[in-house]
Design a protein around this motif. Structure first.
Motif, PDB file in Angstrom:
ATOM      1  N   ILE A  90       0.894  -1.157   0.000  1.00 17.72           N
ATOM      2  CA  ILE A  90       0.000   0.000   0.000  1.00 17.72           C
ATOM      3  C   ILE A  90       0.929   1.203   0.000  1.00 17.72           C
ATOM      4  CG2 ILE A  90      -1.711   1.276   1.309  1.00 17.72           C
ATOM      5  CD1 ILE A  90      -2.738  -1.425   2.349  1.00 17.72           C
ATOM      6  N   GLU A  91       0.942   1.913  -1.121  1.00 17.11           N
ATOM      7  CA  GLU A  91       1.951   2.949  -1.339  1.00 17.11           C
ATOM      8  C   GLU A  91       1.583   4.306  -0.756  1.00 17.11           C
ATOM      9  OE1 GLU A  91       3.796   1.543  -5.518  1.00 17.11           O
ATOM     10  OE2 GLU A  91       1.654   2.044  -5.528  1.00 17.11           O
ATOM     11  N   GLY A  92       0.359   4.454  -0.310  1.00 19.13           N
ATOM     12  CA  GLY A  92      -0.056   5.707   0.298  1.00 19.13           C
ATOM     13  C   GLY A  92      -1.326   5.496   1.086  1.00 19.13           C
ATOM     14  N   ARG A  93      -1.548   6.356   2.066  1.00 16.55           N
ATOM     15  CA  ARG A  93      -2.786   6.283   2.842  1.00 16.55           C
ATOM     16  C   ARG A  93      -3.180   7.682   3.268  1.00 16.55           C
ATOM     17  NH1 ARG A  93      -2.317   1.901   6.679  1.00 16.55           N
ATOM     18  NH2 ARG A  93      -0.674   1.033   5.446  1.00 16.55           N
ATOM     19  N   VAL A  94      -4.480   7.860   3.384  1.00 17.49           N
ATOM     20  CA  VAL A  94      -5.024   9.135   3.835  1.00 17.49           C
ATOM     21  C   VAL A  94      -6.126   8.828   4.844  1.00 17.49           C
ATOM     22  CG1 VAL A  94      -6.701   9.356   1.942  1.00 17.49           C
ATOM     23  CG2 VAL A  94      -5.900  11.398   3.107  1.00 17.49           C
ATOM     24  N   ASP A  95      -6.144   9.578   5.929  1.00 16.76           N
ATOM     25  CA  ASP A  95      -7.119   9.383   6.992  1.00 16.76           C
ATOM     26  C   ASP A  95      -8.068  10.579   7.009  1.00 16.76           C
ATOM     27  OD1 ASP A  95      -8.539   8.847   9.292  1.00 16.76           O
ATOM     28  OD2 ASP A  95      -6.774   8.393  10.496  1.00 16.76           O
ATOM     29  N   LEU A  96      -9.347  10.325   6.809  1.00 14.78           N
ATOM     30  CA  LEU A  96     -10.354  11.391   6.733  1.00 14.78           C
ATOM     31  C   LEU A  96     -11.152  11.543   8.025  1.00 14.78           C
ATOM     32  CD1 LEU A  96     -11.713  10.523   3.159  1.00 14.78           C
ATOM     33  CD2 LEU A  96      -9.879  12.112   3.767  1.00 14.78           C
ATOM     34  N   HIS A  97     -10.732  10.859   9.094  1.00 21.34           N
ATOM     35  CA  HIS A  97     -11.442  10.935  10.380  1.00 21.34           C
ATOM     36  C   HIS A  97     -11.664  12.378  10.816  1.00 21.34           C
ATOM     37  CE1 HIS A  97     -10.270   6.701  11.406  1.00 21.34           C
ATOM     38  NE2 HIS A  97     -11.481   6.761  11.917  1.00 21.34           N
ATOM     39  N   GLY A  98     -12.849  12.667  11.303  1.00 19.59           N
ATOM     40  CA  GLY A  98     -13.128  13.948  11.949  1.00 19.59           C
ATOM     41  C   GLY A  98     -13.228  15.129  11.019  1.00 19.59           C
ATOM     42  N   MET A  99     -13.227  14.924   9.722  1.00 18.84           N
ATOM     43  CA  MET A  99     -13.295  16.045   8.791  1.00 18.84           C
ATOM     44  C   MET A  99     -14.737  16.267   8.354  1.00 18.84           C
ATOM     45  SD  MET A  99     -10.105  15.534   6.290  1.00 18.84           S
ATOM     46  CE  MET A  99      -8.452  15.394   6.925  1.00 18.84           C
ATOM     47  N   THR A 100     -15.003  17.494   7.935  1.00 19.58           N
ATOM     48  CA  THR A 100     -16.300  17.773   7.335  1.00 19.58           C
ATOM     49  C   THR A 100     -16.291  17.190   5.920  1.00 19.58           C
ATOM     50  OG1 THR A 100     -15.608  19.866   6.351  1.00 19.58           O
ATOM     51  CG2 THR A 100     -16.492  19.946   8.612  1.00 19.58           C
ATOM     52  N   GLN A 101     -17.453  17.115   5.299  1.00 14.54           N
ATOM     53  CA  GLN A 101     -17.514  16.576   3.947  1.00 14.54           C
ATOM     54  C   GLN A 101     -16.689  17.414   2.976  1.00 14.54           C
ATOM     55  OE1 GLN A 101     -21.257  15.134   2.315  1.00 14.54           O
ATOM     56  NE2 GLN A 101     -22.152  15.338   4.361  1.00 14.54           N
ATOM     57  N   ASP A 102     -16.732  18.730   3.099  1.00 19.31           N
ATOM     58  CA  ASP A 102     -15.967  19.600   2.201  1.00 19.31           C
ATOM     59  C   ASP A 102     -14.469  19.374   2.369  1.00 19.31           C
ATOM     60  OD1 ASP A 102     -18.245  20.718   1.118  1.00 19.31           O
ATOM     61  OD2 ASP A 102     -18.228  22.457   2.458  1.00 19.31           O
ATOM     62  N   LEU A 108      -9.266  14.266  -0.244  1.00 19.39           N
ATOM     63  CA  LEU A 108      -9.293  13.025  -1.008  1.00 19.39           C
ATOM     64  C   LEU A 108      -8.952  13.279  -2.472  1.00 19.39           C
ATOM     65  CD1 LEU A 108      -9.848   9.981  -1.034  1.00 19.39           C
ATOM     66  CD2 LEU A 108     -12.250  10.513  -1.485  1.00 19.39           C
ATOM     67  N   TYR A 109      -9.531  14.317  -3.054  1.00 15.19           N
ATOM     68  CA  TYR A 109      -9.245  14.617  -4.454  1.00 15.19           C
ATOM     69  C   TYR A 109      -7.773  14.992  -4.646  1.00 15.19           C
ATOM     70  CZ  TYR A 109      -9.564  16.348  -9.170  1.00 15.19           C
ATOM     71  OH  TYR A 109      -9.363  16.528 -10.513  1.00 15.19           O
ATOM     72  N   ALA A 110      -7.244  15.823  -3.753  1.00 16.58           N
ATOM     73  CA  ALA A 110      -5.833  16.214  -3.852  1.00 16.58           C
ATOM     74  C   ALA A 110      -4.924  15.000  -3.676  1.00 16.58           C
ATOM     75  CB  ALA A 110      -5.505  17.284  -2.813  1.00 16.58           C
ATOM     76  N   PHE A 111      -5.240  14.148  -2.710  1.00 20.04           N
ATOM     77  CA  PHE A 111      -4.433  12.954  -2.449  1.00 20.04           C
ATOM     78  C   PHE A 111      -4.441  12.012  -3.651  1.00 20.04           C
ATOM     79  CE2 PHE A 111      -4.505   8.486  -1.019  1.00 20.04           C
ATOM     80  CZ  PHE A 111      -3.212   8.384  -0.523  1.00 20.04           C
ATOM     81  N   LEU A 112      -5.614  11.724  -4.189  1.00 18.84           N
ATOM     82  CA  LEU A 112      -5.701  10.802  -5.322  1.00 18.84           C
ATOM     83  C   LEU A 112      -5.074  11.400  -6.580  1.00 18.84           C
ATOM     84  CD1 LEU A 112      -9.242   9.251  -4.773  1.00 18.84           C
ATOM     85  CD2 LEU A 112      -7.015   8.208  -4.323  1.00 18.84           C
ATOM     86  N   LEU A 124      -4.681   3.369   0.480  1.00 20.29           N
ATOM     87  CA  LEU A 124      -5.695   3.072   1.476  1.00 20.29           C
ATOM     88  C   LEU A 124      -6.350   4.384   1.893  1.00 20.29           C
ATOM     89  CD1 LEU A 124      -6.861   0.786   3.340  1.00 20.29           C
ATOM     90  CD2 LEU A 124      -5.182   1.528   5.018  1.00 20.29           C
ATOM     91  N   VAL A 125      -7.666   4.439   1.833  1.00 20.49           N
ATOM     92  CA  VAL A 125      -8.418   5.619   2.270  1.00 20.49           C
ATOM     93  C   VAL A 125      -9.197   5.212   3.509  1.00 20.49           C
ATOM     94  CG1 VAL A 125     -10.245   7.248   1.693  1.00 20.49           C
ATOM     95  CG2 VAL A 125      -8.597   6.567  -0.045  1.00 20.49           C
ATOM     96  N   ILE A 174      -7.848   1.186  -2.758  1.00 17.99           N
ATOM     97  CA  ILE A 174      -8.109   1.826  -4.043  1.00 17.99           C
ATOM     98  C   ILE A 174      -6.944   1.555  -4.977  1.00 17.99           C
ATOM     99  CG2 ILE A 174      -8.402   4.029  -5.240  1.00 17.99           C
ATOM    100  CD1 ILE A 174      -9.933   5.025  -2.869  1.00 17.99           C
ATOM    101  N   ARG A 175      -7.272   1.079  -6.185  1.00 17.24           N
ATOM    102  CA  ARG A 175      -6.260   0.909  -7.230  1.00 17.24           C
ATOM    103  C   ARG A 175      -6.304   2.168  -8.084  1.00 17.24           C
ATOM    104  NH1 ARG A 175      -7.378  -3.739 -10.961  1.00 17.24           N
ATOM    105  NH2 ARG A 175      -6.434  -5.023  -9.370  1.00 17.24           N
ATOM    106  N   ILE A 176      -5.164   2.835  -8.182  1.00 17.17           N
ATOM    107  CA  ILE A 176      -5.065   4.067  -8.962  1.00 17.17           C
ATOM    108  C   ILE A 176      -4.935   3.688 -10.440  1.00 17.17           C
ATOM    109  CG2 ILE A 176      -3.714   6.176  -9.327  1.00 17.17           C
ATOM    110  CD1 ILE A 176      -5.012   6.084  -6.588  1.00 17.17           C
TER     111      ILE A 176
END
Length: 182
Positions: A90-102, A108-112, A124-125, A174-176
């Motif tokens: 898994i070459e990258g991961r991003v954690d979205l815990h505690g964030m608003t939808q915006d 997520l878009y910037a990371f991907l 991994l998201v 997620i497969r890029i």
């Protein structure tokens, strides 16, 4: 010579900083610092389709070259097994815990986008599982829906729920998508 103060924060760093800064309380005797809003990455909005007249509908449409359709599928079983057992990195991961939808959408878009541009293959998201009242979390529901929209379909080729030790139902493999010409 560049100092740390000369460097600008990336969108991902700015979102993360705003999330952390909102949870902090000022020291005794100090004023709270005003936190600016995060620059948001907006999804392109679809324009409403004009109503066609019956005569126009009966006329044959001019032949156009078919557009390339990008559809995200579930990961195939062998790939999913290799990811879960650590045989595929898994070459990258991003954690979205505690964030608003915006905030989560922008991050997520910037990371991907960076993962796609950098040639990463599997990421991994982490969305989190939601609240403890038995309902699914907002991000757990929304992230798969976002991944099926046009901006994300251009970046990813498949997605699937992660294994328990990677976050289970609160995370996605997620497969890029490979870059064209790469």
């Amino acid at each position: 010579m560049s100092t740390r103060r000369d460097r600008k924060l990336s969108d991902e760093e700015r979102v993360l900083w705003n999330v952390i800064a909102r949870t902090a309380s000022p020291l005794k005797g100090k004023r709270a610092v005003e936190i600016p809003e995060v620059a948001k990455v907006e999804a392109p909005k679809a324009e409403p389709m004009p109503v066609k007249i019956a005569a126009e509908q009966s006329a044959p449409a001019p032949a156009k070259a078919p557009k390339r359709q990008y559809v995200a599928h579930s990961l195939d079983v062998p790939t999913r097994d290799k990811l879960s057992k650590g045989r595929l990195p898994i070459e990258g991961r991003v954690d979205l815990h505690g964030m608003t939808q915006d905030e989560a959408y922008s991050l997520l878009y910037a990371f991907l986008s960076r993962a796609h541009a950098g040639g990463l293959r599997y990421v991994l998201v982490i969305t989190g599982k939601g609240n403890s009242k038995g309902g699914d979390g907002v991000l757990k529901r929304m992230v798969p829906a976002w991944l099926d929209t046009a901006p994300f379909r251009m970046l990813i080729s498949s997605q699937d729920h992660a294994e328990r030790h990677h976050g289970g139902s609160g995370a996605l493999y997620i497969r890029i998508r490979r870059r064209l010409g790469a």
